[in-house]
Design a protein around this motif. Sequence first.
Motif, short mmCIF file in Angstrom:
data_model
loop_
_atom_site.label_atom_id
_atom_site.label_comp_id
_atom_site.label_asym_id
_atom_site.label_seq_id
_atom_site.Cartn_x
_atom_site.Cartn_y
_atom_site.Cartn_z
N UNK A 95 7.02 3.97 -0.30
CA UNK A 95 6.20 3.07 -1.12
C UNK A 95 6.72 1.65 -0.92
N UNK A 96 5.79 0.76 -0.57
CA UNK A 96 6.13 -0.65 -0.42
C UNK A 96 5.84 -1.35 -1.75
N UNK A 97 6.78 -2.20 -2.17
CA UNK A 97 6.67 -2.93 -3.43
C UNK A 97 6.57 -4.43 -3.15
N UNK A 127 -0.07 -7.37 8.34
CA UNK A 127 -0.33 -6.00 8.76
C UNK A 127 -0.83 -5.23 7.54
N UNK A 128 -2.06 -4.78 7.61
CA UNK A 128 -2.66 -3.97 6.55
C UNK A 128 -2.39 -2.52 6.94
N UNK A 129 -1.54 -1.86 6.15
CA UNK A 129 -1.05 -0.53 6.53
C UNK A 129 -1.56 0.49 5.52
N UNK A 130 -2.28 1.50 6.03
CA UNK A 130 -2.83 2.50 5.13
C UNK A 130 -3.91 1.89 4.25
N UNK A 131 -4.07 2.46 3.05
CA UNK A 131 -5.15 2.06 2.16
C UNK A 131 -4.90 0.75 1.44
N UNK A 132 -3.64 0.40 1.14
CA UNK A 132 -3.39 -0.75 0.27
C UNK A 132 -2.29 -1.70 0.71
N UNK A 143 1.81 -0.45 -1.81
CA UNK A 143 1.05 0.66 -1.24
C UNK A 143 1.96 1.73 -0.68
N UNK A 144 1.44 2.94 -0.66
CA UNK A 144 2.13 4.06 -0.03
C UNK A 144 1.82 4.02 1.45
N UNK A 145 2.82 4.35 2.26
CA UNK A 145 2.66 4.37 3.73
C UNK A 145 3.11 5.73 4.21
N UNK A 146 2.25 6.37 5.01
CA UNK A 146 2.51 7.71 5.53
C UNK A 146 2.30 7.73 7.04
N UNK A 147 2.97 8.65 7.73
CA UNK A 147 2.68 8.82 9.15
C UNK A 147 1.18 9.09 9.34
#
Length: 190
Positions: free
Chosen positions: A35-37, A113-118, A167-171
């Motif tokens: 999770x990125x804060x 960099x927009x990573x994943x959904x949020x 946002x949460x970041x997943x493989x």
Amino acid sequence: MTAPAAGSPAQTAVVLAVSSNAEYSFSKPNRPSIRLLTGRGVEGDVHAGVTVKHRSRVARDPSQPNLRQVHLMHDELHTELRAEGFSVAAGQLGENITTTGLDVLGLPTGTRLHIGAEAVVEVTGLRNPCAQIDGFEDGLLSRLVGRDEDGNIVRRGGIMGVVLADGDVLPGDPIRVELPAGPHSPLQPV
């Protein structure tokens, strides 16, 4: 403005692996997600925070802003290093997000960099690899820091950034690149 991913037109930039560690160590274990804060970095990671957390920078000035909240590295570098006989995998060189299909070293300062959904990470600069890398595997530092034909120092150890949006970041998450308004500034060590 959006930049294309590296490689063929069909290739897309994605997250290959995510890694974090609550303790100071060179490598970071892979995780199912991180999770990125905003303004802090990777939740639970030893390098998360508003001010610097890397030991060498804390020793110089602990009040410096943390421009190294998230470390990103391209898996294409791992592949190249493995072909040269090194045993490296995602997270082992200290990165939080291992990418594929993205020329991270070719991005300008200020790229988002927009990573994943949020999640959104703004690129602040290059990682400046240190001698600890040779402690991981002898000779590795010389493969990550070298000189070009003009004698200029070339750093290949990934990039650093700050978190602009949680946002949460997943493989497997897609990465969308938003370039800053020009003219673009090349990455410098942070």
